[in-house]
Design a protein around this motif. Structure first.
Motif, PDB file in Angstrom:
ATOM      1  N   TRP A   1       3.217  11.495   3.776  1.00  0.00           N
ATOM      2  CA  TRP A   1       3.057  10.592   2.637  1.00  0.00           C
ATOM      3  C   TRP A   1       4.423  10.144   2.161  1.00  0.00           C
ATOM      4  N   TRP A   2       4.565   8.818   1.992  1.00  0.00           N
ATOM      5  CA  TRP A   2       5.825   8.236   1.535  1.00  0.00           C
ATOM      6  C   TRP A   2       5.632   7.761   0.095  1.00  0.00           C
ATOM      7  N   PRO A   3       6.004   8.571  -0.891  1.00  0.00           N
ATOM      8  CA  PRO A   3       5.722   8.231  -2.305  1.00  0.00           C
ATOM      9  C   PRO A   3       6.365   6.932  -2.773  1.00  0.00           C
ATOM     10  N   GLN A   4       7.513   6.575  -2.186  1.00  0.00           N
ATOM     11  CA  GLN A   4       8.234   5.392  -2.654  1.00  0.00           C
ATOM     12  C   GLN A   4       7.870   4.120  -1.889  1.00  0.00           C
ATOM     13  N   ALA A   5       7.055   4.260  -0.860  1.00  0.00           N
ATOM     14  CA  ALA A   5       6.738   3.095  -0.015  1.00  0.00           C
ATOM     15  C   ALA A   5       5.897   2.081  -0.789  1.00  0.00           C
ATOM     16  N   ASN A   6       6.250   0.803  -0.661  1.00  0.00           N
ATOM     17  CA  ASN A   6       5.506  -0.280  -1.302  1.00  0.00           C
ATOM     18  C   ASN A   6       5.651  -1.539  -0.456  1.00  0.00           C
ATOM     19  N   ASP A   7       5.216  -2.673  -0.984  1.00  0.00           N
ATOM     20  CA  ASP A   7       5.289  -3.929  -0.222  1.00  0.00           C
ATOM     21  C   ASP A   7       6.725  -4.272   0.159  1.00  0.00           C
ATOM     22  N   GLN A   8       7.638  -4.097  -0.766  1.00  0.00           N
ATOM     23  CA  GLN A   8       9.030  -4.434  -0.480  1.00  0.00           C
ATOM     24  C   GLN A   8       9.560  -3.597   0.685  1.00  0.00           C
ATOM     25  N   ASP A   9       9.181  -2.338   0.719  1.00  0.00           N
ATOM     26  CA  ASP A   9       9.609  -1.456   1.802  1.00  0.00           C
ATOM     27  C   ASP A   9       8.984  -1.865   3.134  1.00  0.00           C
ATOM     28  N   ARG A  10       7.680  -2.214   3.114  1.00  0.00           N
ATOM     29  CA  ARG A  10       6.975  -2.549   4.362  1.00  0.00           C
ATOM     30  C   ARG A  10       7.401  -3.901   4.910  1.00  0.00           C
ATOM     31  N   PHE A  11       7.797  -4.827   4.038  1.00  0.00           N
ATOM     32  CA  PHE A  11       8.070  -6.202   4.464  1.00  0.00           C
ATOM     33  C   PHE A  11       9.558  -6.539   4.413  1.00  0.00           C
TER      34      PHE A  11
ATOM     35  N   SER B   1     -12.422  13.193   0.021  1.00  0.00           N
ATOM     36  CA  SER B   1     -12.225  12.280   1.153  1.00  0.00           C
ATOM     37  C   SER B   1     -11.205  11.186   0.856  1.00  0.00           C
ATOM     38  N   VAL B   2     -11.004  10.885  -0.435  1.00  0.00           N
ATOM     39  CA  VAL B   2     -10.109   9.774  -0.797  1.00  0.00           C
ATOM     40  C   VAL B   2      -8.999  10.193  -1.749  1.00  0.00           C
ATOM     41  N   ALA B   3      -8.868  11.508  -1.974  1.00  0.00           N
ATOM     42  CA  ALA B   3      -7.905  11.983  -2.977  1.00  0.00           C
ATOM     43  C   ALA B   3      -6.488  11.490  -2.695  1.00  0.00           C
ATOM     44  N   TRP B   4      -6.112  11.420  -1.421  1.00  0.00           N
ATOM     45  CA  TRP B   4      -4.758  10.983  -1.064  1.00  0.00           C
ATOM     46  C   TRP B   4      -4.533   9.494  -1.339  1.00  0.00           C
ATOM     47  N   LEU B   5      -5.599   8.726  -1.414  1.00  0.00           N
ATOM     48  CA  LEU B   5      -5.464   7.274  -1.516  1.00  0.00           C
ATOM     49  C   LEU B   5      -5.328   6.766  -2.948  1.00  0.00           C
ATOM     50  N   VAL B   6      -5.455   7.640  -3.915  1.00  0.00           N
ATOM     51  CA  VAL B   6      -5.393   7.191  -5.310  1.00  0.00           C
ATOM     52  C   VAL B   6      -4.032   7.468  -5.946  1.00  0.00           C
ATOM     53  N   GLN B   7      -3.037   7.827  -5.143  1.00  0.00           N
ATOM     54  CA  GLN B   7      -1.697   8.094  -5.656  1.00  0.00           C
ATOM     55  C   GLN B   7      -0.721   7.030  -5.151  1.00  0.00           C
ATOM     56  N   PRO B   8       0.398   6.844  -5.829  1.00  0.00           N
ATOM     57  CA  PRO B   8       1.380   5.847  -5.382  1.00  0.00           C
ATOM     58  C   PRO B   8       1.937   6.206  -4.006  1.00  0.00           C
ATOM     59  N   GLY B   9       2.299   5.177  -3.252  1.00  0.00           N
ATOM     60  CA  GLY B   9       2.911   5.404  -1.948  1.00  0.00           C
ATOM     61  C   GLY B   9       2.062   4.889  -0.811  1.00  0.00           C
ATOM     62  N   TYR B  10       2.467   5.247   0.387  1.00  0.00           N
ATOM     63  CA  TYR B  10       1.819   4.760   1.603  1.00  0.00           C
ATOM     64  C   TYR B  10       1.953   5.837   2.660  1.00  0.00           C
ATOM     65  N   PHE B  11       1.393   5.608   3.850  1.00  0.00           N
ATOM     66  CA  PHE B  11       1.400   6.658   4.866  1.00  0.00           C
ATOM     67  C   PHE B  11       1.514   6.059   6.263  1.00  0.00           C
TER      68      PHE B  11
ATOM     69  N   GLY C   1      -5.062  -8.168  -8.225  1.00  0.00           N
ATOM     70  CA  GLY C   1      -3.745  -7.714  -8.639  1.00  0.00           C
ATOM     71  C   GLY C   1      -3.182  -6.557  -7.849  1.00  0.00           C
ATOM     72  N   PHE C   2      -3.884  -6.096  -6.834  1.00  0.00           N
ATOM     73  CA  PHE C   2      -3.371  -5.011  -6.014  1.00  0.00           C
ATOM     74  C   PHE C   2      -2.350  -5.546  -5.008  1.00  0.00           C
ATOM     75  N   SER C   3      -1.294  -4.778  -4.776  1.00  0.00           N
ATOM     76  CA  SER C   3      -0.324  -5.161  -3.748  1.00  0.00           C
ATOM     77  C   SER C   3      -0.978  -5.021  -2.371  1.00  0.00           C
ATOM     78  N   PHE C   4      -0.268  -5.438  -1.333  1.00  0.00           N
ATOM     79  CA  PHE C   4      -0.846  -5.381   0.014  1.00  0.00           C
ATOM     80  C   PHE C   4      -1.021  -3.938   0.488  1.00  0.00           C
ATOM     81  N   THR C   5      -0.037  -3.076   0.210  1.00  0.00           N
ATOM     82  CA  THR C   5      -0.192  -1.673   0.595  1.00  0.00           C
ATOM     83  C   THR C   5      -1.284  -0.996  -0.229  1.00  0.00           C
ATOM     84  N   GLU C   6      -1.393  -1.350  -1.498  1.00  0.00           N
ATOM     85  CA  GLU C   6      -2.478  -0.808  -2.318  1.00  0.00           C
ATOM     86  C   GLU C   6      -3.832  -1.306  -1.833  1.00  0.00           C
TER      87      GLU C   6
END
Length: 546
Positions: free
Chosen positions: A392-402, A15-25, A83-88
């Motif tokens: 799934w966007w593997p490179q997406a992070n806070d800098q990308d979203r903001f 149920s959460v396998a996709w959420l434990v990898q780097p990136g965003y969606f 210590g988690f980023s906003f997307t994390e």
């Protein structure tokens, strides 16, 4: 018990396998990280509780958390502090919501059906397709968290009525307050079923003495949630709430038919539309209705269920009633109970449907434990594949979203949500700077600007009228050289309700501060007292134990 726990953990992973990898969606409500950022800015500025967010509303700011339930984002703030980023943080909240909803359903179902029945009900609840729709498709984080509290409230209330004790009162209060702070529409549709649950067990146990315990729990819950619920009730007249029930959000366009709910999965990541051509799924899930139907069919013939028959009949009735309210045949009920229009989507009753269906399903272990492996295997085969994002966007992070276009879209999204009434129209674009000279001329220097404070030096060439590029809402106070003046948002030439003030010729210091209104001060005080009482009660118990 250890084997059941191990099986549950293994079953939980897909149920959460996709959420434990780097990136965003991608998601429908792509504002989760943005709202978390805004709340973080509030906390950095000591605007606690957070009410006014500075960047959203095209950067004019607006009172988002004065009306939008804040609890999921407060939980997210704690996650962010680790210590988690906003997307994390958004992904961690998703993992938590799936895990805790399974745990709370386990606690409820295990109370009646034992550990094995609790585990089965928890997995059926977790893998209901609507759970995935809420998080992976819609990103309805608040609604997802509301479903966490349904089982917990039922369980704690049952225990309190069965064995009235003051030690349970704080826990009932906390669970009810958590729902109040998670999602307003979910609270509205849950309360009637909750009252029925209470009356059922009152009659069953003849527990008149539990009334005082439940009353204290209710008052305590109201106190804990007062900082949010009281301003919502009193100050909603200051915001454009009509936008929440018109156009796309009118409930008449979002009824379901029973084929959508029981037969067709039609999994997709699109939207809800008029009729049955929706491009996202509103299915209950095959096992989520087949297992309760099987139990209903044998309920009056099975001696193993006889001791729970009245409760199961009640739950089946609530399940059927919730299902009916999603159908257009129930339109007359929606029309006669006007507050339902703020539910916006009749299919939101799916949250109650999967709650009752999953709870009932735990009873099957009382009939035969041989069904369990088959049901769990089918559950994963049929539903686990739905628990994934569209992309799934593997490179997406806070800098990308903001930054760039993503940042601009998040500034403008939700512009109609809780727009202050002084704005007759939404702004056509972002402001050009902090201050605009409406009449007269001059320049300005920014000294300070954060979520709740602004300070400028104004160099006015002559008597001038300036526009502070911030929406007006009760709580904004303005001073010129230490003397308080009144904002005049109705003078806004663009009719979007910005703060307008007159400044004499010369050099002046203009200060703005967002403060609590009297009703917010009262609400904050009630919540502070309720929280302090909670700490005292918990501290005394811990002291007695030691």
């Amino acid at each position: 018990m250890k084997k059941i726990l191990l099986v549950a953990v293994i079953l939980f992973i897909p149920s959460v396998a996709w959420l434990v990898q780097p990136g965003y969606f991608p998601m429908h409500d792509d504002l989760q990280a943005m709202r978390q950022l805004q709340l973080d800015k509030c906390f950095s500025d000591w605007q606690i509780p957070c009410r006014w967010v500075p960047d959203m509303g095209y950067s004019y700011g607006y009172p988002l958390f004065n009306f939008y339930p804040p609890l999921p984002y407060y939980i997210g703030q704690v996650v962010h502090w680790f210590g988690f980023s906003f997307t994390e943080t958004v992904k961690v909240l998703g993992i938590m919501v799936f895990a805790v909803s399974a745990i709370t359903m386990y606690l409820l179902a295990a109370e009646f059906f034992g550990s094995l029945g609790g585990m089965l009900a928890a997995m059926i609840y977790l893998y209901a397709p609507y759970h995935s729709v809420d998080f992976y498709v819609r990103a309805a984080v608040n609604e997802s968290w509301a479903m966490v509290w349904f089982p917990l409230i039922y369980w704690l209330t049952y225990k309190l009525i069965k064995n009235p004790a003051w030690m349970l009162v704080p826990w009932v209060a906390i669970s009810v307050a958590a729902l109040m702070l998670s999602h307003n529409p979910m609270l509205m549709i849950f309360v009637p079923t909750y009252m029925i649950w209470i009356f059922f067990w009152w009659i069953k146990f003849k527990s008149v003495s539990s009334f005082k315990y439940l009353l204290v729990s209710a008052l305590w819950a109201l106190g804990l949630a007062a900082f949010f619920t009281l301003p919502v009730l009193v100050e909603q007249k200051y915001a454009h709430l009509e936008t929440l029930v018109i156009g796309y959000f009118n409930y008449l366009a979002h009824f379901l038919d029973f084929r959508q709910m029981f037969i067709n999965i039609n999994w997709g990541y699109g939207s809800s539309v008029l009729g049955s051509e929706d491009t996202m799924s509103f299915a209950i899930g095959y096992l989520q209705w087949i297992v309760p139907l099987f139990i209903a069919c044998i309920l009056f013939f099975s001696k193993k269920l006889s001791h729970l028959r009245p409760m199961l009949i009640l739950l089946l009735f609530l399940l059927a009633s919730s299902s009916f309210l999603t159908h257009s045949k129930a339109t007359w009920i929606w029309q006669h109970f006007q507050p339902l229009e703020f539910l916006q989507f009749p299919w939101r009753f799916l949250s109650l449907i999967i709650f009752f269906a999953s709870f009932i399903s735990g009873a099957i272990v009382l009939i035969s434990k041989k069904f369990i492996p088959i049901i769990l295997m089918l559950l994963l085969l049929l539903n686990a594949n739905y628990f994934r994002p569209r992309d799934w966007w593997p490179q997406a992070n806070d800098q990308d979203r903001f930054s760039g276009e993503n940042w601009r879209l998040q500034l403008t999204s939700g512009i109609f949500d809780y727009l202050p009434i002084w704005g007759k129209l939404p702004p056509a674009g972002a402001p050009n700077g902090d201050i605009e000279f409406f009449h007269g001329s001059g320049t300005y220097e920014r000294l300070q600007k954060n979520s709740n404070k602004q300070k400028y030096t104004i160099f006015a060439n002559l008597d001038s009228t300036i526009i502070v590029q911030t929406f007006y809402f009760p709580g904004w106070k303005i001073w010129i050289d230490g003397k308080q003046v009144s904002p005049e948002p109705l003078r806004d030439p663009e009719k979007i309700g910005r703060i307008i003030i007159d400044v004499p010729a010369g050099i002046h210091e203009v200060s703005l501060k967002f403060v609590d209104t009297p009703v917010r001060l009262i609400a904050n005080s009630l919540s502070f007292i309720s929280l302090l009482l909670l700490i005292i009660v918990y501290g005394r118990r811990k002291f007695k134990r030691s």
